[in-house]
Design an enzyme around this catalytic site. Structure first.
Site, PDB file in Angstrom:
ATOM      1  N   LYS A   1       0.283 -28.024 144.309  1.00  0.00           N
ATOM      2  CA  LYS A   1       1.047 -27.325 143.886  1.00  0.00           C
ATOM      3  C   LYS A   1       2.052 -27.016 145.165  1.00  0.00           C
ATOM      4  CE  LYS A   1       0.053 -24.027 140.354  1.00  0.00           C
ATOM      5  NZ  LYS A   1      -1.054 -23.115 139.608  1.00  0.00           N
TER       6      LYS A   1
ATOM      7  N   GLU B   1      -9.433 -18.537 125.655  1.00  0.00           N
ATOM      8  CA  GLU B   1      -9.510 -16.867 125.739  1.00  0.00           C
ATOM      9  C   GLU B   1     -10.490 -17.050 124.265  1.00  0.00           C
ATOM     10  OE1 GLU B   1      -6.584 -18.044 126.377  1.00  0.00           O
ATOM     11  OE2 GLU B   1      -5.984 -16.939 127.980  1.00  0.00           O
TER      12      GLU B   1
ATOM     13  N   ARG C   1      -4.518 -14.503 121.071  1.00  0.00           N
ATOM     14  CA  ARG C   1      -4.923 -16.377 121.023  1.00  0.00           C
ATOM     15  C   ARG C   1      -6.343 -16.051 120.000  1.00  0.00           C
ATOM     16  NH1 ARG C   1      -3.983 -20.562 124.264  1.00  0.00           N
ATOM     17  NH2 ARG C   1      -1.847 -21.121 122.780  1.00  0.00           N
TER      18      ARG C   1
HETATM   19  C1  LIG Z   1      -3.092 -18.342 126.299  1.00  0.00           C
HETATM   20  C2  LIG Z   1      -2.689 -18.933 128.251  1.00  0.00           C
HETATM   21  N1  LIG Z   1      -3.570 -18.116 129.165  1.00  0.00           N
HETATM   22  C3  LIG Z   1      -3.648 -17.713 130.132  1.00  0.00           C
HETATM   23  C4  LIG Z   1      -2.486 -17.723 130.467  1.00  0.00           C
HETATM   24  C5  LIG Z   1      -2.043 -17.321 132.260  1.00  0.00           C
HETATM   25  N2  LIG Z   1      -1.233 -18.728 132.828  1.00  0.00           N
HETATM   26  C6  LIG Z   1      -0.104 -19.021 132.852  1.00  0.00           C
HETATM   27  S1  LIG Z   1       0.098 -20.436 134.515  1.00  0.00           S
HETATM   28  C7  LIG Z   1      -1.876 -20.379 133.614  1.00  0.00           C
HETATM   29  C8  LIG Z   1      -2.573 -21.154 135.025  1.00  0.00           C
HETATM   30  C9  LIG Z   1      -2.280 -22.820 134.895  1.00  0.00           C
HETATM   31  O1  LIG Z   1      -2.525 -24.312 134.949  1.00  0.00           O
HETATM   32  P1  LIG Z   1      -2.284 -25.150 134.666  1.00  0.00           P
HETATM   33  O2  LIG Z   1      -2.564 -25.385 133.103  1.00  0.00           O
HETATM   34  O3  LIG Z   1      -3.270 -26.724 135.935  1.00  0.00           O
HETATM   35  O4  LIG Z   1      -0.776 -25.497 135.904  1.00  0.00           O
HETATM   36  P2  LIG Z   1      -0.360 -25.536 136.914  1.00  0.00           P
HETATM   37  O5  LIG Z   1      -0.014 -23.980 137.076  1.00  0.00           O
HETATM   38  O6  LIG Z   1      -1.634 -25.978 138.162  1.00  0.00           O
HETATM   39  O7  LIG Z   1       0.794 -26.969 136.504  1.00  0.00           O
HETATM   40  C10 LIG Z   1      -2.550 -18.907 133.202  1.00  0.00           C
HETATM   41  C11 LIG Z   1      -4.021 -19.635 133.196  1.00  0.00           C
HETATM   42  C12 LIG Z   1      -1.205 -17.950 129.577  1.00  0.00           C
HETATM   43  N3  LIG Z   1      -0.048 -18.295 130.489  1.00  0.00           N
HETATM   44  N4  LIG Z   1      -1.463 -18.913 128.194  1.00  0.00           N
HETATM   45 MG   LIG Z   2      -3.591 -27.416 137.573  1.00  0.00          MG
END
Ligand SMILES: Cc1ncc(C[n+]2csc(CCOP(=O)(O)OP(=O)(O)O)c2C)c(N)n1
Ligand SMILES: [Mg+2]
Ligand SMILES: CC(=O)[C@@H](O)[C@H](O)COP(=O)(O)O
Length: 620
Positions: free
Chosen positions: A282, A367, A395
């Site tokens: 990242k 969640e 959700r």
């Molecule tokens: C259901 C839900 N819960 C929480 C979030 C908040 N959220 C947005 S991005 C993220 C982290 C995502 O991590 P990853 O899938 O590994 O993607 P990366 O940012 O590392 O590319 C979270 C928790 C969300 N978008 N949707």
């Molecule tokens: Mg990630």
């Protein structure tokens, strides 16, 4: 003209030399950093997928082949490669580029929903439709390691793996992080491959042992090969995925475009469901982001690119008030535990986690599990506080209803980002929580108007041990404390001037709007009473008697009009045969394009001026 500005569609990538492609990657990173430094946005995630997105668009043929991004916050590169590079100076501004995929922006965009873990189900459905329509196009789903901890992703994998002809490629963008490092057994398993595989040292030891026993030649080879295969299966995720029926390709260096293209081409040739496991970092290409231990600049506000520090000093937020108060409660109440769904700091639980690590649970982006495990914790004698953004609780509605409420569990939900959020587009507005929670028997819902009430109501909520309680507050700076001048049943009276012409019932931060409207109405000679109910579910019946004494009732809330406080109050008046007319001001049930919170609130008439003008019109 920069190579990037020559890219109007993915096919333009195919004619570029390696040197041009490397230059293009640099230009893309520069454009992302410049845009996010100016407007804010998802810096870390998008810098991490530059090579990956380029490789996908060189190997596959969007939009015939559909590329689906999970959560969608990492689609900036995709937008640049599909003809929108020139629009990035308007990223996340009203009328400018959305920070997430948008079908209105491009035929290359599919999923606009920013809720995680949905991409594989989308891809499964599109792949089924392709097969039924006789199309031999591919579907590529890009899902992060964090989103892969969401249960919906595994429901999809179970289905995807069931049909060996499904032309579906799952690309796992494994950067080891959500905001903080991704948690859980799966994450640990995937992470075990980020370090050197452990089986090599074991094999060297066995090889030495066989030599010392004079076991050499073909026999030694067969022993070692069998052991390597067994160990590799045991240590690598490919065993897990391939046992499910998904071909596994990888792990691949997610910043080596050529290796990626080779792996994606291999995956494409399988002609069936394949998982390509890529390792990325990242923030790759911007060292300040990579080094940022908190969240690798996952979601950055406008910042100084030389230092990485935010340009604006943020005033105290609602989240910061919660962050401090939950620690104070934690000191008093050893039974209080905290749960987050991969958003420890964004929800303000980081301080609680620092002080009470053994009482803090990060369950990943899960969640539904968060809520029902909270029911289990309550059943076991704890008082869980589930801190979650309002929109993400959607959700877990069933879990709130039938695991927590039905079983009379004392669980407190703290809903941050409740009401209009704005910048993150339609799926991030916290506009549904109150409407859906309205139907949960025994659930109590509080809406603080300022920091003092947030502290009061949070303490009242955690004192309830036989029903779910909810405290909701918006994104951004906390409102200045407004003290009550009187009480009306369990409600705070904030203003009472002149005759009883208008009764304004304001939920939470809408108290400021109500007081402004009251001032305007008084200037027209009207007597106005402003009341803050504090708990909007159940609503205090004293409001019905008060309504009967006024010529007009006005309710104001930063939540959905359907099923919100106003609609409940209207029903209470009707049930009591109180004929005072009521005007319900709230968030209309629409999907709002991204814009600043204040802009959207004004557009919805949630301002003192609009509320006053409406009341004047009603009173003639
Ligand atoms: C259901 C839900 N819960 C929480 C979030 C908040 N959220 C947005 S991005 C993220 C982290 C995502 O991590 P990853 O899938 O590994 O993607 P990366 O940012 O590392 O590319 C979270 C928790 C969300 N978008 N949707
Ligand atoms: Mg990630
Ligand atoms: C993509 C996602 O769901 C989050 O990263 C979201 O952008 C949170 O934004 P705020 O924390 O700024 O409200």
């Amino acid at each position: 003209m920069a190579t990037l500005d020559r890219i109007t569609q993915p096919s333009d990538l195919r004619g570029l030399t390696d040197a041009e492609l490397d230059e293009l990657a640099e230009q893309i990173r520069e454009r992302i950093i410049a845009a996010v430094a100016t407007h804010g946005g998802h810096l870390g995630p998008n810098l991490g997928v530059v090579e990956l997105t380029m490789a996908i668009h060189r190997v596959f043929d969007s939009p015939a082949d559909r590329v689906v991004f999970d959560t969608g916050h990492q689609a900036y590169v995709h937008k640049m490669l599909t003809g929108r590079a020139g629009a990035f100076d308007g990223l996340r501004t009203e009328g400018g580029l959305s920070g997430y995929p948008s079908q209105a922006e491009s035929d290359h965009d599919v999923v606009e929903n920013s809720h995680a873990s949905t991409s594989l189900s989308w891809a499964d459905g599109i792949a089924k439709a392709n097969a039924l329509a006789g199309r031999d196009d591919y579907v590529v789903a890009v899902i992060g390691d964090g989103a892969l901890t969401g249960g919906m992703a595994w429901e999809a994998i179970n289905n995807i793996a069931a049909d060996s002809d499904r032309r579906l490629v799952v690309v796992v963008n494994d950067n080891g992080r959500s905001y903080r490092p991704t948690v859980g057994g799966l994450a640990n398993h995937l992470a075990s491959l980020r370090t050197n595989p452990r089986y090599e040292p074991m094999l060297r030891a066995v090889r030495d042992r066989l030599t010392s026993m004079n076991v050499v030649g073909q026999t030694a080879y067969e022993v070692l090969h069998a052991m390597k295969k067994g160990l590799k299966d045991a240590l690598s995720p490919q065993g897990m995925f391939e046992d499910l029926g998904l071909k596994y390709v990888g792990p691949v260096d997610g910043h080596d475009r050529e290796a990626l293209e080779k792996a994606l081409t291999q995956a494409k040739q399988f002609g069936g469901p394949v998982l390509v496991h890529t390792f990325t970092t990242k923030g790759h290409g911007y060292d300040i982001a990579v080094a940022n231990e908190e969240d690798q600049m996952h979601q950055a506000k406008a910042f100084d690119r030389l230092t990485g520090t935010a340009l604006a000093v943020e005033p105290a937020s609602w989240t910061s008030v919660f962050r401090d108060e939950i620690v104070r409660i934690g000191d008093e109440r050893p039974d209080v535990v905290a749960i987050t769904a991969a958003m420890l700091s964004p929800t303000g639980l980081d301080a609680f986690a620092d002080k009470f690590p053994e009482r803090t649970f990060d369950v990943g982006i899960a969640e539904q599990h968060a809520v029902t495990s909270a029911a289990g914790l309550a059943f076991g004698g704890m008082h869980p506080v589930v801190a979650i953004y309002s929109t993400f609780l959607n959700r877990a509605f069933d879990q709130v209803l039938l695991d927590v409420a039905l079983h009379r569990c004392g669980v407190t939900f703290v809903l941050d980002r409740a009401g209009v959020t704005g910048d993150d587009g339609p799926s991030h507005n916290g506009m549904w929580d109150q409407s859906i929670l309205q139907v949960v028997p025994t659930l109590r819902l509080a809406v603080p108007r300022d920091g003092a009430r947030l502290r009061e109501l949070l303490n009242e909520a955690v004192a309830v041990d036989d029903a779910p309680t909810v405290v909701r507050f918006p994104k951004g700076p906390v409102d200045t404390d407004v003290e009550a001048i009187d009480r009306l049943g369990g409600c705070d009276v904030l203003a009472r001037e002149g005759d009883s012409d208008v009764l304004i019932v304001a939920a939470g931060p809408m108290a400021a709007v109500a007081l402004d409207a009251a001032q305007r109405l008084r200037e027209h000679g009207l007597g106005v009473t402003v009341v803050d109910p504090r708990w909007v579910k159940p609503l205090d019946p004293a409001l019905v008697d008060a309504a009967a004494e006024h010529r007009l009732v006005v309710s104001v809330e930063d939540s959905g009009r359907v099923g919100g406080m106003g609609s409940v109050l209207a029903q209470m008046l009707a049930d009591a045969a109180v004929t005072t007319p009521i005007r319900v001001h709230g968030v209309s049930q629409e999907f709002f394009d991204h814009a600043k919170r204040a802009v959207l609130l004004e557009r919805m008439g949630l301002t003192g001026e609009a509320v006053a003008a409406d009341a004047l019109q009603r009173l003639g």
